[in-house]
Scaffold this active site. Structure first.
Site, PDB file in Angstrom:
ATOM      1  N   CYS A 144       6.766  27.854  42.438  1.00 33.35           N
ATOM      2  CA  CYS A 144       7.580  28.849  41.740  1.00 33.35           C
ATOM      3  C   CYS A 144       8.698  29.359  42.641  1.00 33.35           C
ATOM      4  CB  CYS A 144       6.713  30.021  41.285  1.00 33.35           C
ATOM      5  SG  CYS A 144       5.773  29.687  39.786  1.00 33.35           S
ATOM      6  N   HIS A 172       9.853  34.783  39.532  1.00 33.98           N
ATOM      7  CA  HIS A 172       9.118  36.047  39.399  1.00 33.98           C
ATOM      8  C   HIS A 172       9.292  36.916  40.638  1.00 33.98           C
ATOM      9  CE1 HIS A 172       5.905  34.678  42.138  1.00 33.98           C
ATOM     10  NE2 HIS A 172       5.940  33.521  41.506  1.00 33.98           N
TER      11      HIS A 172
END
Length: 330
Positions: free
Chosen positions: A141, A125
């Site tokens: 992440c 992201h």
């Protein structure tokens, strides 16, 4: 720009994508897309039909919250996501917020791309803290600068394989058959740098192509682990980092160029899975800053050391002690 146009754009600039970027020893599929993320290097590599399309700087999980190594698949995409803050992080933030809507304050940035089983809580992201990329900063992440995240999301297909690897060195060859070496720090303390295999590959390549290895320079590169490329066969003078490099399959000691491989049997065609805009995503993400006090100092150079060509930001610039308690990094 539609996906076809973006794919053409990336293909045109694929040569630029590889410029000055050390390439890992990988075997991408010869057909379709294939993604590799090298944790120590803090780089994401996108291959298309066996050729490098783009290399991106990324922030990966900290040692306490590591990005899962191994094979994952690209899942659903969410543009302008709403971040649903996990209860554990709500307790850390202590500001009463349970969600953060799309916008400049959202730590997911403009897009979230699921990576692997949703139960893992992993994704690729954007970020509202671009200075944190590259780095070893997240709760697992893979964080990209937001323009890169948008470009990647628009180019990547749902179902694409992602291999998260852990290679502490990159050994590359240029058009003149000179060898270039970069070495990286060991954020997860894997201690898996096989120097014997690397030295064997270097020796075989040098013998085959009539090169002389600068052994002192090779030793210093492996010792200092700055993440910068150094020519180890350029004699007494280091040349300018070339615009195009090829990876050597050094991890098995064969001293040959890395090659693409045939993909497995094709699965049932899969359409891109795009969630409704503004969809809530619950993962361990968060805002953070990058104060100068958290940046690891670069290894000092001596007169005997080679000149380091900083083709990429050093892979060690964003390391943080896990126990200093100075900030919350998600």
């Amino acid at each position: 720009m539609n996906k076809t146009g973006l794919g053409l754009f990336l293909a045109i600039f694929s040569g630029v994508a590889a410029a000055n970027t050390p390439l890992p020893d990988v075997q991408p599929y010869s057909e379709g897309q294939h993604v590799f993320i090298n944790i120590p290097q803090q780089r994401l590599f996108l291959y298309t039909n066996g050729e490098l399309t783009k290399a991106y700087p990324v922030a990966v999980g900290k040692a306490a919250t590591q990005t899962n190594l191994g094979r994952h698949l690209i899942g659903a995409k969410a543009y302008n996501p709403t971040w649903h803050i996990p209860k554990s992080i709500q307790k850390e933030l202590k500001d009463g917020k349970t969600t953060i809507p799309p916008g400049p304050s959202n730590p997911l940035g403009p897009v979230f791309v699921r990576m692997g089983d949703p139960k893992l809580g992993l994704g690729i992201h954007g970020t509202n803290a671009p200075a944190s990329v590259p780095g070893v900063r997240s709760h697992g992440c893979v964080r990209m600068k937001s323009p890169d995240a948008l470009e990647f999301a628009q180019a990547i297909n749902t179902g694409t394989p992602v291999d998260v690897i852990y290679q502490m060195a990159s050994l590359n060859a240029d058009a003149n058959n000179n060898l270039w070496l970069a070495a990286y720090r060991d954020p997860y303390r894997q201690n898996n740098l096989d120097t014997k295999a690397l030295e064997t590959s270097v020796k075989k390549w040098a013998q085959t192509h009539g090169k002389t290895v600068h052994t002192k320079r090779l030793t210093l590169v492996l010792k200092n682990k700055t993440g910068a490329l150094n020519c180890i066969t350029c004699g007494s003078k280091n040349g300018k980092v070339p615009s195009s490099l090829k990876s050597l399959a050094w991890t098995n000691g064969d001293g040959e160029l890395s090659k693409s491989v045939a993909p497995p049997p094709k699965p049932v065609p899969q359409q891109d899975e795009v969630l409704p805009e503004g969809s809530e995503i619950e993962i361990d993400a968060g805002t953070d800053t990058l104060p100068a006090s958290e940046r690891a100092p670069q290894a000092p150079q001596t007169e005997q050391e080679p000149t380091y060509f900083n083709a990429i930001p050093p892979a060690s610039d964003n390391y943080q002690s896990e126990n200093n308690g100075t900030s919350h990094l998600f």
